[in-house]
Design a protein around this motif. Sequence first.
Motif, PDB file in Angstrom:
ATOM      1  N   GLN A 261       0.868  -1.159   0.067  1.00 48.51           N
ATOM      2  CA  GLN A 261       0.122  -0.110   0.193  1.00 48.51           C
ATOM      3  C   GLN A 261       0.792   1.220   0.121  1.00 48.51           C
ATOM      4  O   GLN A 261       2.023   1.544   0.501  1.00 48.51           O
ATOM      5  CB  GLN A 261      -0.795  -0.060   1.094  1.00 48.51           C
ATOM      6  CG  GLN A 261      -1.563   1.138   1.489  1.00 48.51           C
ATOM      7  CD  GLN A 261      -2.947   1.455   0.452  1.00 48.51           C
ATOM      8  OE1 GLN A 261      -3.552   0.305   0.069  1.00 48.51           O
ATOM      9  NE2 GLN A 261      -3.262   2.678   0.111  1.00 48.51           N
ATOM     10  N   ILE A 262       0.523   2.157  -0.840  1.00 47.88           N
ATOM     11  CA  ILE A 262       1.173   3.358  -0.719  1.00 47.88           C
ATOM     12  C   ILE A 262       0.258   4.526  -0.404  1.00 47.88           C
ATOM     13  O   ILE A 262      -0.838   4.562  -0.957  1.00 47.88           O
ATOM     14  CB  ILE A 262       1.837   3.856  -2.035  1.00 47.88           C
ATOM     15  CG1 ILE A 262       3.097   3.021  -2.352  1.00 47.88           C
ATOM     16  CG2 ILE A 262       2.263   5.121  -2.115  1.00 47.88           C
ATOM     17  CD1 ILE A 262       3.513   3.010  -3.906  1.00 47.88           C
ATOM     18  N   ASP A 263       0.354   5.375   0.845  1.00 43.49           N
ATOM     19  CA  ASP A 263      -0.854   6.207   1.169  1.00 43.49           C
ATOM     20  C   ASP A 263      -0.177   7.575   0.675  1.00 43.49           C
ATOM     21  O   ASP A 263       0.859   7.929   0.556  1.00 43.49           O
ATOM     22  CB  ASP A 263      -0.878   6.276   2.668  1.00 43.49           C
ATOM     23  CG  ASP A 263      -1.328   4.950   3.147  1.00 43.49           C
ATOM     24  OD1 ASP A 263      -2.220   4.453   2.678  1.00 43.49           O
ATOM     25  OD2 ASP A 263      -0.978   4.475   4.342  1.00 43.49           O
ATOM     26  N   VAL A 264      -1.296   8.338   0.343  1.00 42.43           N
ATOM     27  CA  VAL A 264      -0.926   9.825  -0.013  1.00 42.43           C
ATOM     28  C   VAL A 264      -1.136  10.648   1.106  1.00 42.43           C
ATOM     29  O   VAL A 264      -1.646  10.599   2.017  1.00 42.43           O
ATOM     30  CB  VAL A 264      -2.134   9.939  -1.079  1.00 42.43           C
ATOM     31  CG1 VAL A 264      -1.890  11.376  -1.599  1.00 42.43           C
ATOM     32  CG2 VAL A 264      -2.205   8.873  -2.186  1.00 42.43           C
TER      33      VAL A 264
ATOM     34  N   GLY B 274      -2.807  15.748  -0.038  1.00 38.38           N
ATOM     35  CA  GLY B 274      -3.350  15.151  -1.287  1.00 38.38           C
ATOM     36  C   GLY B 274      -2.794  15.440  -2.518  1.00 38.38           C
ATOM     37  O   GLY B 274      -3.048  14.839  -3.601  1.00 38.38           O
TER      38      GLY B 274
ATOM     39  N   ALA C  95       0.373  13.760  -4.638  1.00 32.90           N
ATOM     40  CA  ALA C  95       0.763  12.585  -4.683  1.00 32.90           C
ATOM     41  C   ALA C  95       1.950  12.443  -5.669  1.00 32.90           C
ATOM     42  O   ALA C  95       1.995  13.358  -6.637  1.00 32.90           O
ATOM     43  CB  ALA C  95      -0.180  11.389  -5.115  1.00 32.90           C
TER      44      ALA C  95
END
Lengths: 174, 50
Positions: free
Chosen positions: B7-10, B14, B16
């Motif tokens: 998983q890559i969270d932003v 907001g 990215a």
Amino acid sequence: MINNFNYTAHGQQDYLRLPTVNLGGTDSAFFSFNVAAAIFTDTAATNNSWDTLEVLLSTDCGLSYTSLYKKWGATLVTHANADISFFVPSAIDWRKDSVNLTPYINSGNILLAFRNITENKNNIYLDDVNVLTLTINPNLKAAGFLVTPNPATSNIQVQFYPNPFGLRGIGCII
Amino acid sequence: MGQKFAQIDVPSSGLASTINTFDISRYPAGMYVVRAVFDDRVVIKKVIKN
């Protein structure tokens, strides 16, 4: 090398014009160069005049120019201290500067030029002058979202074009 | 099937990155799905791991 140290004129303007380039078909472009410069007197000195280096761009073969970069005095120098001798840079005196040419990718042939305005201070050196272009993968431009390579064995890259506004997260699911 | 393993969270800003990298070298060969979740949509791409 621009020999301002021995250039006794004041306010004299000299141009180093580069071959024309056409940036058409690219998605972004930059002009980059290494610069080394020293001044004769302290940058904090008041009522002083400075050698000035500019990067100019012309879209009409040099009839008119737009200034994209203009530095003098403290903004230009790369050698920390004032130098009253003929400046020759060492390895630590160089700085890489760049100018964004992306607004001109659809301007046809463009002519880039350095302009030196001398005030008889000290020398300016230029090296490693390049126009760098970047072309976005057409598949990425068309889809806006691309995973490469595919098939893959180790790393995969997830790319977005343009910037992924409103993105909350990316997951890889088996 | 359907198990998320990376998983890559932003950031909360907001903003990215345009390029994000996953290391899938330690996972078995097969078909995987990359799923990007936006405020208003979800997009997916299939990727083959050899």
